[in-house]
Design an enzyme around this catalytic site. Structure first.
Site, PDB file in Angstrom:
ATOM      1  N   LYS A   1      -4.509  -2.209   6.805  1.00  0.00           N
ATOM      2  CA  LYS A   1      -5.515  -3.055   6.208  1.00  0.00           C
ATOM      3  C   LYS A   1      -6.708  -3.223   7.141  1.00  0.00           C
ATOM      4  CE  LYS A   1      -6.182  -7.325   3.945  1.00  0.00           C
ATOM      5  NZ  LYS A   1      -5.767  -8.650   3.717  1.00  0.00           N
TER       6      LYS A   1
ATOM      7  N   CYS B   1       2.464  -5.898  16.781  1.00  0.00           N
ATOM      8  CA  CYS B   1       3.872  -5.464  16.836  1.00  0.00           C
ATOM      9  C   CYS B   1       4.810  -6.659  16.828  1.00  0.00           C
ATOM     10  CB  CYS B   1       4.169  -4.670  18.106  1.00  0.00           C
ATOM     11  SG  CYS B   1       3.317  -3.118  18.234  1.00  0.00           S
TER      12      CYS B   1
ATOM     13  N   HIS C   1       0.835  -1.199   0.000  1.00  0.00           N
ATOM     14  CA  HIS C   1       0.000   0.000   0.000  1.00  0.00           C
ATOM     15  C   HIS C   1       0.869   1.248   0.000  1.00  0.00           C
ATOM     16  CE1 HIS C   1       0.764   0.567   4.258  1.00  0.00           C
ATOM     17  NE2 HIS C   1       0.133  -0.555   4.604  1.00  0.00           N
TER      18      HIS C   1
ATOM     19  N   LYS D   1      -3.162   6.045  10.859  1.00  0.00           N
ATOM     20  CA  LYS D   1      -2.186   5.346  10.019  1.00  0.00           C
ATOM     21  C   LYS D   1      -2.944   4.390   9.115  1.00  0.00           C
ATOM     22  CE  LYS D   1       1.950   2.534  10.295  1.00  0.00           C
ATOM     23  NZ  LYS D   1       1.973   1.122  10.607  1.00  0.00           N
TER      24      LYS D   1
ATOM     25  N   HIS E   1      -1.673  -0.310  17.445  1.00  0.00           N
ATOM     26  CA  HIS E   1      -2.707  -1.196  16.899  1.00  0.00           C
ATOM     27  C   HIS E   1      -4.056  -1.059  17.605  1.00  0.00           C
ATOM     28  CE1 HIS E   1       1.078  -2.958  15.465  1.00  0.00           C
ATOM     29  NE2 HIS E   1       0.370  -3.168  14.385  1.00  0.00           N
TER      30      HIS E   1
ATOM     31  N   HIS F   1       3.918   1.488   2.419  1.00  0.00           N
ATOM     32  CA  HIS F   1       5.097   0.735   1.978  1.00  0.00           C
ATOM     33  C   HIS F   1       5.751   1.446   0.808  1.00  0.00           C
ATOM     34  CE1 HIS F   1       2.275  -2.755   3.151  1.00  0.00           C
ATOM     35  NE2 HIS F   1       3.138  -2.641   4.141  1.00  0.00           N
TER      36      HIS F   1
ATOM     37  N   CYS G   1       1.894  -7.919  22.090  1.00  0.00           N
ATOM     38  CA  CYS G   1       1.040  -7.406  21.007  1.00  0.00           C
ATOM     39  C   CYS G   1       1.397  -8.166  19.740  1.00  0.00           C
ATOM     40  CB  CYS G   1       1.260  -5.899  20.808  1.00  0.00           C
ATOM     41  SG  CYS G   1       0.412  -5.313  19.309  1.00  0.00           S
TER      42      CYS G   1
ATOM     43  N   CYS H   1      -2.247  -1.242  22.944  1.00  0.00           N
ATOM     44  CA  CYS H   1      -1.060  -0.925  22.142  1.00  0.00           C
ATOM     45  C   CYS H   1      -1.368   0.363  21.387  1.00  0.00           C
ATOM     46  CB  CYS H   1      -0.780  -2.053  21.147  1.00  0.00           C
ATOM     47  SG  CYS H   1       0.282  -1.509  19.794  1.00  0.00           S
TER      48      CYS H   1
END
Ligand code: MSP
Length: 516
Positions: free
Chosen positions: A303, A133, A22, A300, A151, A25, A130, A148
């Site tokens: 997905k 992570c 995505h 952020k 996430h 990246h 997590c 976390c």
């Protein structure tokens, strides 16, 4: 006198194969590609590594949740990453996969070496894990709700016996390293962040997972009941790709390594990786370059949040190189930026279609129609001509300064200013009016010549960011496709230009897609 560095090694993170490529990246990969092109233009041969991180719980869970065979699943996603980068013309030299047998052997070698040296011990541990992570979080790392922070999930409480790398032994060495090497982490705010993290006690690093919990990993060479923790496995890629631990290890190339990452994985790189290298008695990475995040709708991109922007689709819809330009121009390196389609479309129209695209087609059309071949004498340049021409060197200097300070945005801004300056020069000199006046034939040659020299500089300078457009400019000016492979090709004082027949169409205006 110090010899100039003639080789360099740059890396992106190895992306987890639980998501398709995505925009997040692609930012890091595009940046690394741009740096490679920039350095190679300046005679520094650059090895560029990217690839995929394929072990660990996340990946195994993802394959299982889709009812897929894990190996088949990771092969498919790894190919998707490789194909995407290839289709986007990214010039990586090594596509590294952590499921490669050579990697597995090297990781086992590293583990055995550290075990033999007494750097790895077995003990019981309880903590908050997590899965997103893929690591244990400390009490100070979870947010006020116990989640976390990356996430937004509650870490699982886990108690198990595991192998630990005695990272705490390197606590002082890490502090010394980051205090002494001001460039070890850039921008500076992230070096400070790591130094302040190191003010707290540093724990040891759990580097194994019992097979009852996870089988998709590299088996520990000294205990077949365990596999290797995915971060310990994956980080080694950077070193193994240079031939370590074999006799052919290219330690000189290793010594130049710059890792490009975003802030989410700073701790793993700055703390775990540096300590691992120290324990292996290998020089720590020369530099970590850390970006902020690309946000979509204020969070952020990820997905699980369903706000994913696909890089290839963007380029297919909006034109080659446009995403590179937008991402580098928009992000202030080290801070977060927000991606919006509207900004992307505006950026393409303002700087690419109406900017360089329009300038080139405007100058080229007049030149083709009235001249075909451009010839003029240096002595005929006026002060106004020289003023514009002198901006070429200034732009190149500002460009390089931006790159060396990691202020890529500034580089692109100064380049856009040269486009504007050339546009204003055309408006002022009115070559279309000169063309109508038979007594101004020579002046027309000079004015067009000045514009073409400027366009040549614009093409050569921007080549690392807009490689395709730069190639088209080189072709249109009959300079040869590879003319901008060296930066010296950008600023030349030519008094003669041959023009090719077609008028280059660099960038089209684009429209905001209608909401579906
Ligand atoms: N597999 C680990 C890295 C191991 S390296 C030995 C990992 N993978 S990841 O797929 O999650 O990739 C994280 C990296 O992708 C970030 O550090 C960054 O380079 C890039 N990005 C992913 N999403 C991003 C944004 N939204 N914004 C900017 N870059 C981000 O962590």
């Amino acid at each position: 006198m110090a010899t100039p560095q003639s080789r360099s090694y740059i890396t992106t993170p190895l992306y987890y194969v639980n998501a398709r490529p995505h925009l997040g990246h692609s930012y890091t990969t595009i940046l690394a590609d741009t740096i490679k092109r920039h350095r190679e233009q300046r005679g520094i041969q650059t090895t560029f590594l990217t690839g995929t991180d394929e072990h660990g719980e996340k990946i195994e869970q993802m394959a299982k949740s889709q009812g897929r065979d894990t190996r088949e699943f990771v092969d498919e996603v790894a190919n998707d990453f490789r194909d995407t980068w290839q289709k986007m013309g990214l010039s990586f030299d090594i596509f590294y996969r952590t499921t490669d047998p050579n990697h597995i052997r090297a990781v086992q070698h590293a583990l055995q070496t550290l075990k033999d040296r007494g750097e790895i011990v077995f003990r019981e541990y309880e903590g908050k894990y997590c899965v997103g992570c893929e690591r244990f979080l400390t009490d100070t790392e979870v947010n006020a709700d116990g989640l976390c922070p990356d996430h937004l999930k509650k870490p699982e409480n886990r108690k198990e016996s595991n192998y630990f790398f005695l990272m705490s032994r390197y606590h002082q060495a890490l502090i010394d390293h980051f205090e002494k090497n001001r460039n070890a982490i850039r921008p500076e705010q992230f070096r400070q962040e790591m130094l302040s993290f190191l003010k707290q006690p540093l724990g040891d690093l759990c580097i194994s997972r019992p097979k009852e919990r996870l089988t998709w990993g590299i088996e520990l060479p000294f205990d077949s009941n365990f596999v290797t923790y995915v971060w310990f496995d994956a980080l080694l890629n950077y070193l193994v790709a240079t031939g370590w631990p074999g006799a052919q290890w290219d330690s000189n190339l290793w010594a130049t390594v710059n890792h490009f990452i975003a802030k989410d994985i700073l701790k793993a790189h700055a703390i775990y990786w540096t300590a691992m290298l120290m324990a292996l008695q290998v020089k720590p990475a020369q530099e970590l370059q850390v970006s902020g995040w690309w946000l979509v709708d204020g969070t952020k991109m990820s997905k699980s949040l369903g706000n994913v922007v696909r890089p290839l689709e963007m380029e297919e819809k909006f034109g080659r190189d446009t995403l590179r330009f937008y991402l580098l121009r928009e992000m202030s390196y080290g801070s977060d930026s927000t991606f919006t389609l509207e900004n992307y479309v505006n950026c393409i129209n303002a700087y690419l279609a109406n900017g360089i695209g329009n300038l080139v087609s405007r100058v080229y059309t007049i030149a083709k129609k009235n001249l075909g071949v451009v010839d003029f004498a240096e002595a005929d340049l006026t002060d106004a001509d020289r003023r514009l021409l002198s901006l070429r060197t200034k732009t190149r200097e500002a460009w390089d300064q931006g790159f060396s300070e990691l202020k890529y945005q500034n580089s692109l801004k100064s380049w856009c200013e040269l486009v504007t300056a050339c546009d204003l020069y055309v408006n002022e000199m009115k070559p279309w009016a000169l063309a109508k006046d038979p007594t101004q034939k020579e002046r027309l040659q000079v004015v067009i010549g000045v514009c073409l020299r400027t366009i040549q500089a614009l093409g050569g300078i921007i080549a690392p960011v807009l490689p395709n457009a730069a190639r088209e400019i080189a072709n249109a000016l009959h300079l040869g496709e590879n003319h901008f492979d060296q930066i010296e090709g950008a600023i030349e004082d030519r008094t003669h230009f041959d023009l090719r027949d077609e008028i280059p169409k660099l960038f089209m205006r684009v429209q905001m897609p209608q909401a579906e």
